[in-house]
Design an enzyme around this catalytic site. Structure first.
Site, PDB file in Angstrom:
ATOM      1  N   ARG A   1       0.814  -1.218   0.000  1.00 47.50           N
ATOM      2  CA  ARG A   1       0.000   0.000   0.000  1.00 47.50           C
ATOM      3  C   ARG A   1       0.848   1.270   0.000  1.00 47.50           C
ATOM      4  NH1 ARG A   1      -4.244  -2.019   4.323  1.00 47.50           N
ATOM      5  NH2 ARG A   1      -5.272  -3.625   3.095  1.00 47.50           N
TER       6      ARG A   1
ATOM      7  N   ARG B   1      -3.288   6.480   1.087  1.00 44.44           N
ATOM      8  CA  ARG B   1      -3.863   7.651   1.749  1.00 44.44           C
ATOM      9  C   ARG B   1      -2.925   8.361   2.722  1.00 44.44           C
ATOM     10  NH1 ARG B   1      -9.238   5.285   4.222  1.00 44.44           N
ATOM     11  NH2 ARG B   1      -7.945   3.412   4.324  1.00 44.44           N
TER      12      ARG B   1
ATOM     13  N   TYR C   1     -15.045 -12.257   0.159  1.00 43.05           N
ATOM     14  CA  TYR C   1     -15.758 -11.003  -0.126  1.00 43.05           C
ATOM     15  C   TYR C   1     -16.981 -11.254  -1.014  1.00 43.05           C
ATOM     16  CZ  TYR C   1     -11.942  -8.227   1.844  1.00 43.05           C
ATOM     17  OH  TYR C   1     -11.015  -7.663   2.690  1.00 43.05           O
TER      18      TYR C   1
ATOM     19  N   ASP D   1      -7.146  -2.972  -7.191  1.00 41.22           N
ATOM     20  CA  ASP D   1      -7.782  -3.545  -6.004  1.00 41.22           C
ATOM     21  C   ASP D   1      -8.121  -5.002  -6.274  1.00 41.22           C
ATOM     22  OD1 ASP D   1     -10.406  -4.093  -4.186  1.00 41.22           O
ATOM     23  OD2 ASP D   1      -9.200  -2.518  -3.285  1.00 41.22           O
TER      24      ASP D   1
ATOM     25  N   ARG E   1      -6.643  11.196  -5.961  1.00 37.47           N
ATOM     26  CA  ARG E   1      -7.910  10.486  -5.766  1.00 37.47           C
ATOM     27  C   ARG E   1      -9.088  11.453  -5.834  1.00 37.47           C
ATOM     28  NH1 ARG E   1      -9.831   5.989  -1.287  1.00 37.47           N
ATOM     29  NH2 ARG E   1     -12.029   6.480  -1.408  1.00 37.47           N
TER      30      ARG E   1
END
Length: 342
Positions: free
Chosen positions: A24, A28, A151, A74, A37
């Protein structure tokens, strides 16, 4: 090619300074990521915009000079490409339409159809393979089938993957069919990334640790072995990193059982144990606690040096034991790299 430090580690070479990148690393915690973003509008729009996805992939390389860039995408793009609905709830994470009955499975697309949706991702890879510095390795990735299935079955992330375990034991035929479809789609997706310019691929099995021992062999080891074998058949010499997170004792032998060139370790694994039980079979990646990227200080320096020293006798890629968190201080990345590279 062989001059790239990551590729040398993956080929089994021991290096005085381990190559480094962070899971990652485009994310962020970086102000420039947040700005890009915002420009994209939302997370999925960023994933599917090749120019902007390439930009956020390049940002941490420009800022820190990592030895590898990992494609910005992703793991849930594959379910979407198979026909599942996918959206992100701010502050809560992903939501998907659930696959918990045969009727839901029957409307999924065949594996070969994923390219229709995923072609922008391949364009991102092509841009990166042109724009990355010559010394930087480009890593592609996908979620491993078990993790992706959790998921798809629950429709969201869950603390214990209970819905997936319920389907696995309650309707094994449906569960196996879903695993098969995800496995085939993952092979297609990763192979296309390599065709577009990815030099290494990584398989993220984030929830591997929730599988009991017998199921771990069937649903973590066997799909990874199949994916890796098929990718190496299509792309001879392709290095592959596998990350069966929280596998615990099952990290031992995972490289041999799957054909992976490197096993990534989470930060619950003791480095000395991993040297004796995992690194003996080849390259390992890891495994600093991501919390230290928030707190920093001398403890970050000491732990980074301890891990580097522990793995110094064999092939090692320095990384975190999980992804860098949004509250990490970018300055701590500089501190970390200085500690490793001296």
């Amino acid at each position: 090619m062989a001059s790239k430090t990551i590729l040398r580690a993956l080929a089994g070479e021991t290096q005085a300074v381990p190559p480094a990148w962070l899971m990652r690393q485009a994310g962020r915690y970086l102000p420039e990521y947040r700005a890009t973003r915002a420009q994209a509008g939302d997370f999925l729009s960023l994933c599917y915009n090749p120019e902007l996805a390439a930009e956020v992939t390049l940002q941490p390389i420009r800022r820190f000079g990592f030895d590898a860039a990992i494609l910005f995408a992703d793991i849930l793009l594959v379910p979407q490409a198979l026909g599942a609905d996918l959206w992100f709830v701010t502050g809560e994470g992903p939501r998907l339409s659930t696959i918990d009955a045969q009727a839901h499975f029957d409307v999924l697309k065949p594996a070969a159809a994923v390219h229709d949706t995923l072609s922008p991702i391949y364009e991102t890879v092509r841009i990166l393979s042109r724009e990355l510095p010559a010394e930087t390795t480009l890593i592609g990735f996908a979620g491993a089938p078990w993790t992706v299935a959790t998921y798809m079955i629950a429709g969201r992330g869950t603390p214990d993957q209970a819905p997936a375990h319920a389907l696995r034991t309650g309707n094994p035929a449906l569960f196996d069919a879903l695993m098969e479809r995800i496995t085939e789609a993952t092979i297609e997706y990763l192979s296309a990334q390599v065709d577009a310019g990815a030099e290494v691929v990584k398989l993220f099995d984030s929830w591997a640790g929730s599988l009991p021992a017998d199921a771990f062999q069937q649903y973590a080891v066997a799909p990874a072995r199949r994916i890796i074998a098929e990718l190496k058949k299509r792309h001879p010499g392709l290095p592959i990193i596998a990350f069966p997170r929280e596998a615990g004792p099952a990290y031992e032998g995972f490289a041999k059982a799957t054909g992976a060139d490197c096993v990534a370790l989470d930060n619950s694994v003791d480095a000395e144990w991993a040297v004796a039980h995992v690194q003996k079979d080849g390259c390992v990646q890891g495994n600093l606690d991501p919390k230290l990227m928030v707190t920093g200080g001398q403890k970050l320096i000491d732990e980074a040096k301890r891990i580097k020293a522990a793995f110094a006798g064999g092939p090692h890629i320095f990384n975190l034991g999980h992804g860098i968190t949004p509250d990490a201080d970018p300055e701590n990345v500089n501190v970390l790299l200085e500690a490793i590279r001296g």
